[in-house]
Design a protein around this motif. Structure first.
Motif, PDB file in Angstrom:
ATOM      1  N   MET A   1       0.845  -1.188   0.000  1.00  0.00           N
ATOM      2  CA  MET A   1       0.000   0.000   0.000  1.00  0.00           C
ATOM      3  C   MET A   1       0.882   1.241   0.000  1.00  0.00           C
ATOM      4  SD  MET A   1      -2.959   1.142   2.706  1.00  0.00           S
ATOM      5  CE  MET A   1      -3.809  -0.418   2.541  1.00  0.00           C
ATOM      6  N   GLU A   2       0.640   2.143  -0.932  1.00  0.00           N
ATOM      7  CA  GLU A   2       1.445   3.338  -1.063  1.00  0.00           C
ATOM      8  C   GLU A   2       1.114   4.349   0.037  1.00  0.00           C
ATOM      9  OE1 GLU A   2       3.941   3.879  -3.209  1.00  0.00           O
ATOM     10  OE2 GLU A   2       3.637   1.784  -3.783  1.00  0.00           O
ATOM     11  N   PRO A   3       2.100   5.166   0.438  1.00  0.00           N
ATOM     12  CA  PRO A   3       1.841   6.160   1.486  1.00  0.00           C
ATOM     13  C   PRO A   3       0.667   7.087   1.180  1.00  0.00           C
ATOM     14  CG  PRO A   3       4.198   5.940   1.117  1.00  0.00           C
ATOM     15  CD  PRO A   3       3.531   5.116   0.055  1.00  0.00           C
ATOM     16  N   ASP A   4       0.513   7.492  -0.076  1.00  0.00           N
ATOM     17  CA  ASP A   4      -0.602   8.373  -0.428  1.00  0.00           C
ATOM     18  C   ASP A   4      -1.941   7.710  -0.142  1.00  0.00           C
ATOM     19  OD1 ASP A   4       1.102  10.344  -1.202  1.00  0.00           O
ATOM     20  OD2 ASP A   4       0.797  10.098  -3.360  1.00  0.00           O
ATOM     21  N   VAL A   5      -2.015   6.396  -0.360  1.00  0.00           N
ATOM     22  CA  VAL A   5      -3.253   5.668  -0.099  1.00  0.00           C
ATOM     23  C   VAL A   5      -3.514   5.612   1.405  1.00  0.00           C
ATOM     24  CG1 VAL A   5      -4.452   3.459  -0.369  1.00  0.00           C
ATOM     25  CG2 VAL A   5      -3.007   4.325  -2.213  1.00  0.00           C
ATOM     26  N   VAL A   6      -2.479   5.355   2.191  1.00  0.00           N
ATOM     27  CA  VAL A   6      -2.637   5.324   3.645  1.00  0.00           C
ATOM     28  C   VAL A   6      -3.168   6.663   4.147  1.00  0.00           C
ATOM     29  CG1 VAL A   6      -1.432   5.114   5.858  1.00  0.00           C
ATOM     30  CG2 VAL A   6      -0.846   3.573   3.972  1.00  0.00           C
ATOM     31  N   VAL A   7      -2.579   7.762   3.675  1.00  0.00           N
ATOM     32  CA  VAL A   7      -3.012   9.098   4.104  1.00  0.00           C
ATOM     33  C   VAL A   7      -4.466   9.336   3.733  1.00  0.00           C
ATOM     34  CG1 VAL A   7      -2.702  11.564   3.670  1.00  0.00           C
ATOM     35  CG2 VAL A   7      -0.703  10.113   4.102  1.00  0.00           C
ATOM     36  N   ARG A   8      -4.827   9.005   2.487  1.00  0.00           N
ATOM     37  CA  ARG A   8      -6.204   9.254   2.038  1.00  0.00           C
ATOM     38  C   ARG A   8      -7.204   8.435   2.834  1.00  0.00           C
ATOM     39  NH1 ARG A   8      -8.756   6.647  -1.945  1.00  0.00           N
ATOM     40  NH2 ARG A   8      -6.811   5.963  -2.902  1.00  0.00           N
ATOM     41  N   LEU A   9      -6.868   7.186   3.110  1.00  0.00           N
ATOM     42  CA  LEU A   9      -7.785   6.336   3.858  1.00  0.00           C
ATOM     43  C   LEU A   9      -7.914   6.773   5.316  1.00  0.00           C
ATOM     44  CD1 LEU A   9      -6.730   2.937   2.295  1.00  0.00           C
ATOM     45  CD2 LEU A   9      -8.896   4.136   1.959  1.00  0.00           C
ATOM     46  N   ARG A  10      -6.836   7.254   5.888  1.00  0.00           N
ATOM     47  CA  ARG A  10      -6.922   7.773   7.254  1.00  0.00           C
ATOM     48  C   ARG A  10      -7.795   9.029   7.307  1.00  0.00           C
ATOM     49  NH1 ARG A  10      -0.916   7.116  10.110  1.00  0.00           N
ATOM     50  NH2 ARG A  10      -1.018   4.835  10.325  1.00  0.00           N
ATOM     51  N   LEU A  11      -7.637   9.903   6.343  1.00  0.00           N
ATOM     52  CA  LEU A  11      -8.476  11.102   6.310  1.00  0.00           C
ATOM     53  C   LEU A  11      -9.954  10.732   6.242  1.00  0.00           C
ATOM     54  CD1 LEU A  11      -6.388  13.287   3.836  1.00  0.00           C
ATOM     55  CD2 LEU A  11      -6.774  13.797   6.258  1.00  0.00           C
ATOM     56  N   GLN A  12     -10.266   9.704   5.441  1.00  0.00           N
ATOM     57  CA  GLN A  12     -11.658   9.258   5.326  1.00  0.00           C
ATOM     58  C   GLN A  12     -12.127   8.597   6.619  1.00  0.00           C
ATOM     59  OE1 GLN A  12     -11.376   6.738   1.879  1.00  0.00           O
ATOM     60  NE2 GLN A  12     -11.650   8.436   0.425  1.00  0.00           N
ATOM     61  N   ALA A  13     -11.313   7.713   7.176  1.00  0.00           N
ATOM     62  CA  ALA A  13     -11.699   7.017   8.403  1.00  0.00           C
ATOM     63  C   ALA A  13     -11.883   8.009   9.552  1.00  0.00           C
ATOM     64  CB  ALA A  13     -10.640   5.977   8.773  1.00  0.00           C
ATOM     65  N   GLN A  14     -11.049   9.039   9.578  1.00  0.00           N
ATOM     66  CA  GLN A  14     -11.107  10.043  10.642  1.00  0.00           C
ATOM     67  C   GLN A  14     -12.210  11.081  10.408  1.00  0.00           C
ATOM     68  OE1 GLN A  14      -8.652  11.321  13.194  1.00  0.00           O
ATOM     69  NE2 GLN A  14      -7.201   9.650  13.181  1.00  0.00           N
ATOM     70  N   MET A  15     -12.907  10.960   9.293  1.00  0.00           N
ATOM     71  CA  MET A  15     -14.011  11.858   8.950  1.00  0.00           C
ATOM     72  C   MET A  15     -13.548  13.285   8.657  1.00  0.00           C
ATOM     73  SD  MET A  15     -16.761  10.435  11.749  1.00  0.00           S
ATOM     74  CE  MET A  15     -15.462  10.365  12.992  1.00  0.00           C
ATOM     75  N   LEU A  16     -12.266  13.452   8.345  1.00  0.00           N
ATOM     76  CA  LEU A  16     -11.797  14.730   7.829  1.00  0.00           C
ATOM     77  C   LEU A  16     -12.091  14.850   6.344  1.00  0.00           C
ATOM     78  CD1 LEU A  16      -8.439  14.962   9.803  1.00  0.00           C
ATOM     79  CD2 LEU A  16     -10.464  16.405  10.119  1.00  0.00           C
ATOM     80  N   ARG A  17     -12.578  13.781   5.757  1.00  0.00           N
ATOM     81  CA  ARG A  17     -13.098  13.762   4.393  1.00  0.00           C
ATOM     82  C   ARG A  17     -14.437  13.035   4.422  1.00  0.00           C
ATOM     83  NH1 ARG A  17      -9.460  16.593   4.517  1.00  0.00           N
ATOM     84  NH2 ARG A  17      -7.641  16.780   3.146  1.00  0.00           N
ATOM     85  N   GLU A  18     -15.239  13.267   3.403  1.00  0.00           N
ATOM     86  CA  GLU A  18     -16.515  12.570   3.333  1.00  0.00           C
ATOM     87  C   GLU A  18     -16.284  11.083   3.087  1.00  0.00           C
ATOM     88  OE1 GLU A  18     -19.304  13.866   4.044  1.00  0.00           O
ATOM     89  OE2 GLU A  18     -18.868  16.012   3.988  1.00  0.00           O
ATOM     90  N   PRO A  19     -17.180  10.228   3.597  1.00  0.00           N
ATOM     91  CA  PRO A  19     -18.386  10.551   4.340  1.00  0.00           C
ATOM     92  C   PRO A  19     -18.073  10.889   5.805  1.00  0.00           C
ATOM     93  CG  PRO A  19     -18.205   8.181   4.114  1.00  0.00           C
ATOM     94  CD  PRO A  19     -17.055   8.774   3.340  1.00  0.00           C
ATOM     95  N   ALA A  20     -18.522  12.065   6.224  1.00  0.00           N
ATOM     96  CA  ALA A  20     -18.290  12.495   7.593  1.00  0.00           C
ATOM     97  C   ALA A  20     -19.514  12.174   8.445  1.00  0.00           C
ATOM     98  CB  ALA A  20     -17.965  13.990   7.626  1.00  0.00           C
ATOM     99  N   ALA A  21     -19.524  12.657   9.671  1.00  0.00           N
ATOM    100  CA  ALA A  21     -20.583  12.308  10.623  1.00  0.00           C
ATOM    101  C   ALA A  21     -21.782  13.241  10.478  1.00  0.00           C
ATOM    102  CB  ALA A  21     -20.037  12.378  12.044  1.00  0.00           C
ATOM    103  N   ALA A  22     -22.904  12.801  11.009  1.00  0.00           N
ATOM    104  CA  ALA A  22     -24.119  13.606  10.953  1.00  0.00           C
ATOM    105  C   ALA A  22     -24.150  14.672  12.036  1.00  0.00           C
ATOM    106  CB  ALA A  22     -25.348  12.708  11.080  1.00  0.00           C
TER     107      ALA A  22
END
Length: 393
Positions: free
Chosen positions: A1-22
């Motif tokens: 897994m490339e570092p860029d993918v790790v960063v993007r997936l963490r941003l999504q999991a952390q809800m700093l990217r959509e889908p975010a929380a209600a």
């Protein structure tokens, strides 16, 4: 897994990217615990994880949730201040209290807090706040002193923390100081925290729940990351992951990066959200996020924090801001706010990126300023980089 993918997936999991929380509460439920050492910035950590499709979350909305006791602020895990949802605090205290007391043991000894002192202190504190009588730390000190305790400084802090970790005290409704800042109060734990199920979670069930919530909200991450975040042992976390996978088949996936297993959330449809074949994002515009230095995007990791591209400072140095500017998920500078009656001044300093007027990066910074203005509810202006601010609040 490339570092860029790790960063993007963490941003999504952390809800700093959509889908975010209600809502802020939903964000907290997913993250389980959010470090809240600096209350004004910690409010923002929750608000910025609410979906852009919802109405902008104001600081007052998070404050009201704390006042109502839907969100509680207490010492848990490492230990330091954390926001925890009221529905999670009882089982989380039961799971983490032994390790928390173990971590605090040297200070207990230093300040003369033995088992008898702690028990008697908790009895006094419980009586002082019973019946919805929410008290500040200073007011609790008076109650302890009236009962014959030496209660000041570090000793007072750790008598209160012992009571928090023992399920005696929880946060109460904050009160305003004469200067307008919110001050923490304390309430009776059983009056603020729901009773929970008739049969409490067993320790293995609690380990599974913690592991599931951690890795689905912060993955890809390692066992070491989770152990350092929770201050549980690596053996505990390994057991929790195994039990979570057994109880929730298909919820967690795993992939080896540099020979170390990383765990992450699997999407509801069964597709691995962290699959290495996931391509780059289609939106090439830069994105700037202003996060606090204690944000879970920083504090949620230890062994693999390097993906962020730097380490956040823990205290101001030579007048520099300590909070973190992210550019597309990587550390790119520092920032702080100054809240005034009619405006919020933002000191945003980019480290290396070339920001020119009218550039996509300048537009991304302005977007971040506008989001913060919507949160504070007052106009936000960016002060000239390097302008001396009189502290930050």
């Amino acid at each position: 897994m490339e570092p860029d993918v790790v960063v993007r997936l963490r941003l999504q999991a952390q809800m700093l990217r959509e889908p975010a929380a209600a809502s802020p509460e939903a964000a907290l439920r997913k993250l389980l615990a959010v470090q809240a050492q600096e209350f004004p910035y910690a409010r923002w950590s929750l608000a910025q994880r609410v979906s852009a499709g919802a109405s902008p979350v104001a600081a007052a909305e998070v404050e009201q949730a704390v006042a109502d006791g839907r969100i509680l602020r207490t010492h848990i895990l490492r230990p330091t201040w954390h926001f925890v949802h009221r529905d999670d605090l009882r089982w989380l205290v039961a799971l983490s209290a032994p390790r928390l007391h173990q971590a605090n043991a040297p200070t207990y000894r230093l300040t003369g807090i033995d088992e008898a002192t702690a028990a008697r202190g908790s009895e006094v504190l419980a009586g002082a706040v019973a019946g919805g009588n929410h008290l500040t730390r200073g007011q609790l000190a008076v109650k302890l002193q009236e009962a014959g305790f030496e209660a000041s400084g570090l000793r007072l802090a750790y008598i209160i923390m012992h009571a928090e970790a023992s399920g005696v005290l929880a946060s109460g409704t904050p009160v305003r100081s004469p200067g307008g800042a919110l001050r923490q109060t304390y309430a009776l734990f059983d009056e603020r925290v729901p009773a929970g199920p008739a049969v409490p979670l067993s320790r293995p069930e609690a380990l599974a729940e913690l592991a599931l919530r951690y890795f689905t909200s912060r993955g890809p991450a390692t066992i070491r990351d989770c152990a350092d975040w929770s201050k549980l042992t690596m053996t505990d976390i390994r057991q929790g992951v195994q039990l979570a996978m057994e109880a929730h088949p298909g919820a967690l996936g795993a992939t080896a990066i540099d020979g170390v297993e990383h765990y992450y959330a699997v999407e509801a449809g069964g597709e691995a959200s962290a699959g290495p074949d996931r391509g780059p994002r289609s939106d090439s515009r830069p994105r700037v996020d202003l996060i606090q230095c204690y944000d879970e995007y920083v504090m949620g990791y230890s062994a693999t924090r390097h993906y962020m591209g730097g380490s956040a400072p823990s205290f101001p140095f030579a007048g520099e801001p300590i909070h973190v500017v992210l550019l597309d998920g990587r550390m790119a500078g520092s920032w702080r706010h100054k809240l005034l009656p009619d405006r919020c001044e933002l000191d945003i300093r980019l480290s290396h990126a070339a920001e020119t007027p009218g550039s996509p990066l300048a537009a991304a910074v302005q977007d971040a300023v506008d989001r913060y203005a919507a949160f504070t509810g007052i106009p936000a202006v960016r002060v000239q980089s390097g302008t001396k601010l009189e502290g930050h609040t």
